[in-house]
Write a protein that holds these residues in place. Sequence first.
Motif, PDB file in Angstrom:
ATOM      1  N   ALA A 251       0.492  -0.815   0.031  1.00 19.71           N
ATOM      2  CA  ALA A 251      -0.030   0.309  -0.169  1.00 19.71           C
ATOM      3  C   ALA A 251       0.867   1.180   0.207  1.00 19.71           C
ATOM      4  O   ALA A 251       0.784   2.064  -1.129  1.00 19.71           O
ATOM      5  N   PHE A 252       1.769   1.608   0.176  1.00 20.08           N
ATOM      6  CA  PHE A 252       3.006   2.358   0.733  1.00 20.08           C
ATOM      7  C   PHE A 252       3.208   2.203  -0.500  1.00 20.08           C
ATOM      8  O   PHE A 252       3.227   4.091  -0.955  1.00 20.08           O
ATOM      9  N   PHE A 253       3.708   1.731  -1.595  1.00 18.45           N
ATOM     10  CA  PHE A 253       4.557   1.562  -2.521  1.00 18.45           C
ATOM     11  C   PHE A 253       3.075   2.061  -3.403  1.00 18.45           C
ATOM     12  O   PHE A 253       3.902   2.738  -4.514  1.00 18.45           O
ATOM     13  N   VAL A 254       1.695   1.920  -3.007  1.00 15.32           N
ATOM     14  CA  VAL A 254       1.199   2.727  -4.020  1.00 15.32           C
ATOM     15  C   VAL A 254       1.168   3.859  -4.024  1.00 15.32           C
ATOM     16  O   VAL A 254       0.964   4.441  -5.163  1.00 15.32           O
ATOM     17  N   LEU A 255       0.722   4.291  -2.955  1.00 17.88           N
ATOM     18  CA  LEU A 255       0.847   5.190  -2.550  1.00 17.88           C
ATOM     19  C   LEU A 255       1.808   6.412  -3.073  1.00 17.88           C
ATOM     20  O   LEU A 255       1.588   7.791  -3.407  1.00 17.88           O
TER      21      LEU A 255
ATOM     22  N   ILE B 129       8.896   7.740   1.913  1.00 17.84           N
ATOM     23  CA  ILE B 129       8.535   6.614   3.060  1.00 17.84           C
ATOM     24  C   ILE B 129       8.770   5.549   2.120  1.00 17.84           C
ATOM     25  O   ILE B 129       8.516   4.103   2.551  1.00 17.84           O
ATOM     26  N   PHE B 130       9.665   5.164   0.726  1.00 11.28           N
ATOM     27  CA  PHE B 130      10.093   4.033   0.300  1.00 11.28           C
ATOM     28  C   PHE B 130      10.975   3.315   1.337  1.00 11.28           C
ATOM     29  O   PHE B 130      10.936   1.564   0.645  1.00 11.28           O
ATOM     30  N   TRP B 131      11.405   3.639   1.584  1.00 10.61           N
ATOM     31  CA  TRP B 131      12.553   2.611   2.362  1.00 10.61           C
ATOM     32  C   TRP B 131      12.271   1.994   3.047  1.00 10.61           C
ATOM     33  O   TRP B 131      12.466   0.925   3.498  1.00 10.61           O
ATOM     34  N   PRO B 132      11.199   2.818   4.201  1.00  5.98           N
ATOM     35  CA  PRO B 132      10.544   1.932   5.016  1.00  5.98           C
ATOM     36  C   PRO B 132       9.862   1.191   4.583  1.00  5.98           C
ATOM     37  O   PRO B 132       9.715  -0.021   5.552  1.00  5.98           O
ATOM     38  N   ALA B 133       9.371   1.288   3.474  1.00  9.69           N
ATOM     39  CA  ALA B 133       8.451   0.130   3.005  1.00  9.69           C
ATOM     40  C   ALA B 133       9.217  -1.402   2.316  1.00  9.69           C
ATOM     41  O   ALA B 133       8.174  -2.465   2.512  1.00  9.69           O
ATOM     42  N   MET B 134      10.828  -0.866   2.010  1.00  7.56           N
ATOM     43  CA  MET B 134      11.443  -1.909   1.531  1.00  7.56           C
ATOM     44  C   MET B 134      11.354  -2.893   3.127  1.00  7.56           C
ATOM     45  O   MET B 134      11.509  -4.064   3.173  1.00  7.56           O
TER      46      MET B 134
ATOM     47  N   LEU C 218       9.597  -2.929   5.795  1.00  8.56           N
ATOM     48  CA  LEU C 218       8.372  -3.464   5.892  1.00  8.56           C
ATOM     49  C   LEU C 218       8.418  -4.912   4.931  1.00  8.56           C
ATOM     50  O   LEU C 218       7.818  -6.061   6.391  1.00  8.56           O
ATOM     51  N   LEU C 219       8.330  -4.367   3.991  1.00  3.19           N
ATOM     52  CA  LEU C 219       7.904  -5.424   2.632  1.00  3.19           C
ATOM     53  C   LEU C 219       8.755  -7.125   3.232  1.00  3.19           C
ATOM     54  O   LEU C 219       9.018  -8.282   3.788  1.00  3.19           O
ATOM     55  N   ILE C 220      10.386  -7.205   3.342  1.00  6.80           N
ATOM     56  CA  ILE C 220      12.010  -7.996   3.855  1.00  6.80           C
ATOM     57  C   ILE C 220      11.733  -8.241   5.239  1.00  6.80           C
ATOM     58  O   ILE C 220      11.389  -9.702   5.680  1.00  6.80           O
ATOM     59  N   VAL C 221      10.823  -7.710   5.839  1.00  4.59           N
ATOM     60  CA  VAL C 221      10.332  -7.894   7.582  1.00  4.59           C
ATOM     61  C   VAL C 221       9.541  -9.325   7.240  1.00  4.59           C
ATOM     62  O   VAL C 221       8.967 -10.160   8.568  1.00  4.59           O
ATOM     63  N   GLY C 222       8.446  -8.641   6.939  1.00  3.80           N
ATOM     64  CA  GLY C 222       6.592  -9.139   6.371  1.00  3.80           C
ATOM     65  C   GLY C 222       7.333 -10.958   5.778  1.00  3.80           C
ATOM     66  O   GLY C 222       7.176 -11.784   6.370  1.00  3.80           O
ATOM     67  N   PHE C 223       8.625 -10.756   4.907  1.00  2.00           N
ATOM     68  CA  PHE C 223       8.137 -11.829   4.346  1.00  2.00           C
ATOM     69  C   PHE C 223       8.957 -13.192   5.343  1.00  2.00           C
ATOM     70  O   PHE C 223       8.649 -13.935   5.284  1.00  2.00           O
ATOM     71  N   ILE C 224       9.969 -12.551   5.748  1.00  4.76           N
ATOM     72  CA  ILE C 224      11.110 -13.720   6.754  1.00  4.76           C
ATOM     73  C   ILE C 224      10.132 -13.677   7.786  1.00  4.76           C
ATOM     74  O   ILE C 224       9.887 -15.324   8.027  1.00  4.76           O
TER      75      ILE C 224
END
Length: 54
Positions: A16-20, A30-35, A37-43
């Motif tokens: 959702a952050f990437f889309v916004l 906000i792109f880097w915190p979204a990255m 979040l993506l990595i932590v969520g995947f792990i």
Amino acid sequence: MKKIMFGNSLMLLSIAFFVLVGLKNMPVYIFWPAMILLIVGFIMAVVGFFSNSN
């Protein structure tokens, strides 16, 4: 199961952050915190999948 669901929700939040950011509704930094979040969520999803707890 809770780790998988929490990891998936983190990944959906980052998408959702990437889309916004792509729609220019949020600042580009906000792109880097979204990255992250993506990595932590995947792990978390992978760890939850391979853990032996119910």
